[in-house]
Design an enzyme around this catalytic site. Structure first.
Site, PDB file in Angstrom:
ATOM      1  N   GLN B 112       0.785  -0.682  -0.448  1.00 22.30           N
ATOM      2  CA  GLN B 112      -0.167   0.426   0.158  1.00 22.30           C
ATOM      3  C   GLN B 112       0.766   1.524  -0.081  1.00 22.30           C
ATOM      4  O   GLN B 112       1.810   1.343   1.497  1.00 22.30           O
ATOM      5  CB  GLN B 112      -0.859   0.366   1.320  1.00 22.30           C
ATOM      6  CG  GLN B 112      -1.963   0.816   1.380  1.00 22.30           C
ATOM      7  CD  GLN B 112      -2.411   1.478   2.973  1.00 22.30           C
ATOM      8  OE1 GLN B 112      -1.831   0.529   3.636  1.00 22.30           O
ATOM      9  NE2 GLN B 112      -3.209   1.820   2.924  1.00 22.30           N
ATOM     10  N   SER B 115       0.462   6.136   2.596  1.00 22.13           N
ATOM     11  CA  SER B 115       1.621   7.466   3.524  1.00 22.13           C
ATOM     12  C   SER B 115       2.442   8.029   2.560  1.00 22.13           C
ATOM     13  O   SER B 115       3.481   6.845   2.133  1.00 22.13           O
ATOM     14  CB  SER B 115       1.770   6.695   4.874  1.00 22.13           C
ATOM     15  OG  SER B 115       0.923   6.493   5.697  1.00 22.13           O
ATOM     16  N   SER B 147       4.694  -1.015   4.532  1.00 22.89           N
ATOM     17  CA  SER B 147       4.607  -2.534   5.169  1.00 22.89           C
ATOM     18  C   SER B 147       5.183  -3.908   3.872  1.00 22.89           C
ATOM     19  O   SER B 147       3.931  -3.120   2.659  1.00 22.89           O
ATOM     20  CB  SER B 147       3.875  -3.360   5.836  1.00 22.89           C
ATOM     21  OG  SER B 147       2.979  -1.566   6.780  1.00 22.89           O
ATOM     22  N   GLU B 230      -9.641  -1.340   5.675  1.00 19.82           N
ATOM     23  CA  GLU B 230      -8.530  -1.777   6.063  1.00 19.82           C
ATOM     24  C   GLU B 230      -8.561  -1.604   7.569  1.00 19.82           C
ATOM     25  O   GLU B 230      -8.008  -2.860   8.309  1.00 19.82           O
ATOM     26  CB  GLU B 230      -7.758  -0.360   5.964  1.00 19.82           C
ATOM     27  CG  GLU B 230      -5.513  -0.829   6.784  1.00 19.82           C
ATOM     28  CD  GLU B 230      -5.367   0.256   6.542  1.00 19.82           C
ATOM     29  OE1 GLU B 230      -5.273   1.469   5.805  1.00 19.82           O
ATOM     30  OE2 GLU B 230      -3.871   0.102   6.295  1.00 19.82           O
ATOM     31  N   GLU B 363      -7.111   8.377  17.015  1.00 16.66           N
ATOM     32  CA  GLU B 363      -7.475   9.835  18.313  1.00 16.66           C
ATOM     33  C   GLU B 363      -8.251   9.947  15.961  1.00 16.66           C
ATOM     34  O   GLU B 363      -9.705  10.648  16.270  1.00 16.66           O
ATOM     35  CB  GLU B 363      -6.393  10.721  17.690  1.00 16.66           C
ATOM     36  CG  GLU B 363      -5.887  10.842  19.037  1.00 16.66           C
ATOM     37  CD  GLU B 363      -4.902   9.780  19.201  1.00 16.66           C
ATOM     38  OE1 GLU B 363      -4.281   8.655  18.251  1.00 16.66           O
ATOM     39  OE2 GLU B 363      -4.401   9.402  20.892  1.00 16.66           O
TER      40      GLU B 363
END
Ligand SMILES: Cc1cc2nc3c(=O)[nH]c(=O)nc-3n(C[C@H](O)[C@H](O)[C@H](O)COP(=O)(O)OP(=O)(O)OC[C@H]3O[C@@H](n4cnc5c(N)ncnc54)[C@H](O)[C@@H]3O)c2cc1C
Lengths: 369, 393
Positions: B112, B115, B147, B230, B363
């Site tokens: 993936q 990010s 990852s 996910e 969060e």
């Protein structure tokens, strides 16, 4: 009225989905009734609580027709399921309504049926302190003695006694647990109303002075009936706590969406958003736990799972509600305080969360230190 | 409606035609996929039978009993948990035909590429660009925390195709071949000592337009679908009581009577209750119909999963006292598969820290629940109403 409990009896054989749908319809009927007969505006007038209690239970038992809900139909009851009962209890909790549904319909109704003395239409009360926990062999209240079928002694802090017409008393008979019944009008029976922290479920101290009783069961039958009665009540109480917590969450969310401070609505502050999101997660977990308990699978484990979790979630929800309502939450005229008091008392009702976890330790092989 | 017996019958037919003992593993898995027994909740023709996730348990039990190989799901968790549902929802027929079966069999591993250094929680801020050159996109930028990139044949990639558009509107979603010469993967060592994730540098990577997933500018919507899946993949939970982290820590408790303390006991039981309820809650997700897409409500399961894993693993280290002061091995490795419950207590504790970060931090998920479930006002977003290339970052 879309569903009668008699219909949910026939649903036992049908699929889980349709019985869940019937529980939902039942819940809606109860919710409508409570919105009409027991709105928060009446709840906060403390002098009207006994009359409100009567009105709610009359409507539950006779209009919606839930008397004898959990008593098997071949014993004159409706043969409903614990899922039905949980659906009703959730609505009672949401309305914080005074009612004997839990203590009589859920706890005692099937208990008396289990010991062969079914009284589907009675208001029955199990004479034990409201903090009695299901754990191991049932131990009767110390000081209660039975001599020649005459009952002596006293039991403090009993829930569901104020309007009862049958008292169900666990006693020791020749060293074994037995179940005695008597009417509250029997000679030597004294009921003293207690000033209860939770005024919506008033407690009573009972004293027996040579009161004649009928022994309806003893030995294995009596202890098994008591054990399953307490587990069942734990699940229904958990369902009530889910309703209570849901009301607190919804009330708090509605408040923070409308109240403005610092030029913005309170609900836009992340500190409050996160607390409310956490609370939503907790209430969702409590819902899952109570529902799993109500399916009746693995009854002792799930009763303690549900009771230990839902008790704490209800208190947290009520505490968060009071805090986020600010000064309004501290007033007598807003109903939030009644929810907090009920949640706080019910934290210990039928055993504290810690007692239930202690019980689970034995049930799931996680021995203590 | 397919009964358990029907499913067992289908498995029996599969193993009769492709004897597990004599059939090469990939061939068996391809046949299993073609029989619709790969993931029965997925559509017919796509490795499934349109049933529910719960039905898969019946199939898996029967396959296991017959000695069939599995597709080693831990080695391709991003492919299975995220790329596959996204492909099924947004892919063209050609794309699904090309990619889904080798993805499921594990012949092609996926990673993936979302990010970036400047785009973590704020994923819509990605700065990696994709520029169309004829019918090929040319991609430049840097990804991070990727990852399993070292094992991957393909990646799901979010890139900016229109820097002049509003932040969320300028994104497009691609399938990126990891063997392109412009892809450079460098391991990033992590808190546990090993390197599950990597930095990935993309320099003039060429992606044919057929590998675009969804429309140009639709990248945010597609990425959101991936992220929702996910969260279910990470927090989706266990089906047996005491499977997962609670089982490991309960076992440690049972094996160490000498180390038991009353306060730890109550903490453990509290977590046992939480784990049991989380398991029952995830049963709800498993029984859900296959065509119900995960939504913000599923974020709750992921937040809860992370909390329970972190509390359990810290309890375990504390319980073990001096044994908990040792670590199994700090050697830098690049693991092929990740197990949150594997290795020793120190590893479990450290790896669980990632559970509240990967796949959306707790969060951020709480914001999502507050806004999408409870209807509370959105966070103040000064970056939202202007073209991406004119906003402060
Ligand atoms: C083990 C692991 C594996 C990963 N694998 C992959 C992968 O394969 N592919 C991939 O693309 N990414 C991967 N990630 C990256 C992961 O998705 C990001 O780390 C994550 O989204 C957080 O972004 P960040 O690290 O930039 O932290 P930041 O976004 O900078 O967050 C830092 C802190 O600020 C808080 N915060 C941020 N925004 C808000 C807000 N609006 N309100 C309140 N708090 C806020 C966060 O919760 C966090 O606590 C992986 C991460 C880990 C830990």
């Amino acid at each position: 009225m879309t569903t009668s409990p008699a219909q949910s009896t026939s649903a036992q054989s049908s699929s889980a989905e349709s019985s869940a749908a019937e529980s939902t319809a039942l819940a809606e009927a109860v919710r409508r009734m409570l919105a009409d007969r027991a709105p928060a505006t009446l709840l906060v007038r403390e002098d009207g609580l006994p009359a409100l209690h009567q009105r709610v239970d009359d409507a539950l038992n006779h209009e919606i027709g839930l008397a004898g809900l959990l008593v098997p139909d071949d014993q004159g009851g409706l043969g409903g399921t614990l899922l039905d009962a949980a659906a009703v209890a959730t609505e009672l909790g949401r309305a914080c309504a005074p009612s004997d549904f839990l203590t009589s319909t859920v706890l005692c109704g099937p208990l008396l049926a289990d010991v062969g003395d079914p009284r589907p239409d009675a208001v029955a009360c199990l004479v034990v302190p409201w903090d009695t926990a299901p754990d191991g062999p049932f131990r009767p209240t110390p000081g209660l003695t039975l001599t020649d079928d005459l009952l002596h002694g006293s039991v403090r802090s009993v829930a569901g006694a104020t309007r009862a017409d049958v008292l169900v008393v666990p006693v020791l008979l020749a060293g074994e647990i037995a179940i005695a019944t008597l009417s509250p009008t029997t000679a030597g029976v004294k009921l003293d109303d207690v000033t209860s922290l939770d005024t919506t479920r008033p407690l009573t101290d009972l004293t027996f002075d040579a009161s004649p009783v009928t022994i309806v069961a003893g030995g294995e039958v009596a202890s098994a009936a008591l054990a399953s009665a307490l587990d069942r009540a734990c699940v229904a109480l958990a369902a009530e706590q889910v309703g209570l917590a849901s009301w607190c969450l919804a009330t708090t969310v509605a408040h923070v969406q409308q109240r403005r401070q610092f030029g913005r609505v309170l609900g836009s502050f992340q500190a409050l958003k996160h607390r409310l999101a956490h609370l939503w997660i907790d209430v969702d977990s409590a819902t899952v736990a109570a529902q799993a308990g109500a399916t009746g699978a693995d009854p002792d484990v799930m009763a303690s799972v549900a009771q230990s979790l839902c008790s704490e979630v209800a208190v947290r929800a009520a505490e968060e509600c009071i805090q986020m309502l600010g000064g309004i939450g501290m007033t007598w005229e807003h109903p939030a305080h009644l929810y907090l008091k009920r949640a706080l008392v019910d934290l210990s009702a039928l055993g504290t969360p810690e007692q239930h976890r202690g019980r689970l330790a034995g049930l799931v092989d996680l021995p203590p230190a | 409606m397919t009964s358990a017996a029907d499913l067992e019958g289908l498995v029996a037919r599969l193993v009769a035609a492709h004897r597990p003992a004599s059939t090469p593993r990939p061939a068996f898995l391809r046949a299993q996929y073609d029989a619709g027994l790969a993931w029965v909740a997925k559509p017919v023709g796509r490795g499934g039978l349109g049933l529910t996730v719960a039905d898969q348990a019946t199939v898996d039990r029967a396959l296991h009993a017959a000695g069939a190989p599995d597709n080693d799901p831990a080695a391709n968790s991003i492919g299975l948990g995220m790329a596959a549902p996204t492909l099924l929802r947004y892919g063209t027929t050609d794309q699904v035909d090309r990619f889904l079966r080798p993805l499921w069999t594990g012949e092609e591993i996926w990673c993936q590429l979302f990010s970036e250094p400047g785009a973590g929680s704020d994923l819509a801020n990605v700065a990696t660009t994709a520029v169309l050159d004829g019918d090929t996109w040319v991609v430049d930028g840097q990804k991070v925390w990727t990852s399993g990139a070292q094992n991957a044949a393909f990646a799901i990639l979010v890139a900016r195709t229109d820097p002049g558009a509003f932040k969320h509107a300028g994104l497009t979603y691609f399938i990126c071949p990891m063997d392109d010469p412009g892809v450079e993967v460098r391991p990033l060592r992590q808190i546990t000592g090993e390197a599950e994730f990597n930095e990935v540098f993309l320099t003039g990577v060429r992606i044919p337009d057929e590998l675009r997933l969804g429309a140009v500018g639709q990248g945010w919507e597609v990425a959101t679908a991936t992220l929702n899946n996910e969260r279910v993949a990470i927090g989706g939970g266990e089906s047996r009581r005491e499977s997962g982290m609670i089982g490991v820590v309960a076992d440690t408790w049972r094996r160490h009577p000498d180390r038991r303390r009353p306060v730890l006991h109550d903490r453990l039981l509290r977590l046992w209750v939480d784990a049991e309820v989380a398991r029952l809650a995830s049963d709800r997700v498993r029984r859900r119909a296959a065509d119900v897409a995960p939504g913000p409500g599923d974020s709750a399961a992921k937040v809860t999963f992370a909390r329970i894993a972190q509390q359990l693993t810290s309890l375990e280290v504390e319980l073990l006292g001096s044994e908990g002061m040792r670590y199994d091995d700090w050697t830098m490795r690049r693991p092929e598969r990740v197990s949150f419950t594997g290795r020793g207590p120190g590893y479990r504790y450290l790896r669980a820290k990632g559970n509240s970060i990967e796949g959306g931090t707790s969060e951020v998920l709480l914001n999502l629940i507050a806004e999408r479930v409870l209807g509370l006002p959105a966070e103040h977003r000064p970056d939202k109403g202007a073209p991406w290339n004119e906003t402060a970052r």
